[in-house]
Design an enzyme around this catalytic site. Sequence first.
Site, PDB file in Angstrom:
ATOM      1  N   LYS A  52     -12.142  11.265  -5.717  1.00 52.00           N
ATOM      2  CA  LYS A  52     -12.934  10.344  -4.887  1.00 52.00           C
ATOM      3  C   LYS A  52     -12.107   9.856  -3.705  1.00 52.00           C
ATOM      4  O   LYS A  52     -12.596   9.789  -2.583  1.00 52.00           O
ATOM      5  CB  LYS A  52     -13.430   9.163  -5.742  1.00 52.00           C
ATOM      6  CG  LYS A  52     -14.588   9.574  -6.645  1.00 52.00           C
ATOM      7  CD  LYS A  52     -14.919   8.567  -7.722  1.00 52.00           C
ATOM      8  CE  LYS A  52     -15.945   9.173  -8.677  1.00 52.00           C
ATOM      9  NZ  LYS A  52     -16.208   8.343  -9.849  1.00 52.00           N
ATOM     10  N   GLN A  96     -14.835   2.752 -12.252  1.00 51.34           N
ATOM     11  CA  GLN A  96     -14.833   4.021 -12.974  1.00 51.34           C
ATOM     12  C   GLN A  96     -15.200   3.792 -14.450  1.00 51.34           C
ATOM     13  O   GLN A  96     -14.577   2.997 -15.135  1.00 51.34           O
ATOM     14  CB  GLN A  96     -13.428   4.654 -12.851  1.00 51.34           C
ATOM     15  CG  GLN A  96     -13.320   6.041 -13.430  1.00 51.34           C
ATOM     16  CD  GLN A  96     -14.199   7.060 -12.711  1.00 51.34           C
ATOM     17  OE1 GLN A  96     -14.290   7.067 -11.493  1.00 51.34           O
ATOM     18  NE2 GLN A  96     -14.872   7.908 -13.472  1.00 51.34           N
ATOM     19  N   ASP A 119     -22.615   3.370  -6.738  1.00 53.82           N
ATOM     20  CA  ASP A 119     -23.031   4.225  -7.867  1.00 53.82           C
ATOM     21  C   ASP A 119     -24.536   4.102  -8.116  1.00 53.82           C
ATOM     22  O   ASP A 119     -25.118   4.918  -8.824  1.00 53.82           O
ATOM     23  CB  ASP A 119     -22.285   3.796  -9.145  1.00 53.82           C
ATOM     24  CG  ASP A 119     -21.085   4.691  -9.446  1.00 53.82           C
ATOM     25  OD1 ASP A 119     -21.064   5.838  -8.976  1.00 53.82           O
ATOM     26  OD2 ASP A 119     -20.171   4.227 -10.166  1.00 53.82           O
TER      27      ASP A 119
END
Length: 295
Positions: A52, A96, A119
């Site tokens: 990422k 995460q 997200d």
Amino acid sequence: MAEIIDGKKIASQIKEEAKQRAAELKNAGYRIALAVVCVGDDPASGIYVRNKKKACADIGIESLSYELPEETTQEELLALIDKLNRMEECSGILVQLPLPSHIDENAVIRAIDPAKDVDGFHPENVGALCIGQPGLVPCTPAGIIELLKRSGIEIEGKECVVVGRSNIVGKPMALLLLRENGTVTVAHSRTRNLEELCRRADILIAAVGRPRIITKDYIKEGAVVIDVGIHRNEANKLCGDVDFESVKERCSAITPVPGGVGPMTIAMLMDNCVQAVFMAHEKEKGGKAPDGDRE
Ligand code: NDP
């Protein structure tokens, strides 16, 4: 012989577009920075986080990195999220997953400012998707819609079967297909006659998490098959939820593993980082930020 949908190629187009939009926003004085928060030292998470950060660097998005020890408490993590929510220079927040078991993932997701929730997991964004309002959409299913559209596959009026009902893939996938006017059925572990149900699909999305469970017997001749699963087979090679070799003889188009859905997830994350800034400033100005929305 089926068309093999090239996820790498489509992902690089999307990243290129995100890079251009990021440059336009930055030229107009906006700052784009993604905060990646990782708790503990899960090796798989470590690889995802590195990928990422690299994608951010390629696109011209700043990345802010927070690597917290395994024993971090929920309160400490929530305090960091609160700080990032208020930090003007941070436009996107990604925590995460999975988190260590002593931390309530839902509480953490709820604490993220929905406008920075790249997200797309915050209940406000999930609700927006559900009622057809603008918001940030989970990356993997959003990427699948792009794969279909950019491969010239029409969704409207098609029988779409999604196998899997997780919050990160199956459910948002079903909502997105519905938004594109597909006729959607969602299957899960309690579904009866899965094979027969899948054979109705013009578009079959496999997000089951079971290696090669979808064999050619589940496929209607000429169907489009999208494989979300990622596993290692007996030979330690990557494989999906779909038995690629047998299924490709029966379908009209299929995504490979690797090189199908996987690269799209990170490309759509970059797109969401840019989109978050675009939407925040559009809202702030009550007008239009530079460059239009893709849709
Ligand atoms: P989950 O384990 O959260 O969900 C799996 C879903 O499949 C559940 O809804 C479950 O049903 C259903 N299911 C399980 N077994 C069966 C069965 N035998 N028949 C029918 N349905 C079944 O997984 P995720 O959605 O998070 O991920 C799915 C796969 O996609 C995994 O392999 C994961 O690694 C991969 N993945 C890949 C990504 C990428 O970027 N390519 C991103 C995210 C995930 P029930 O709800 O009843 O338990």
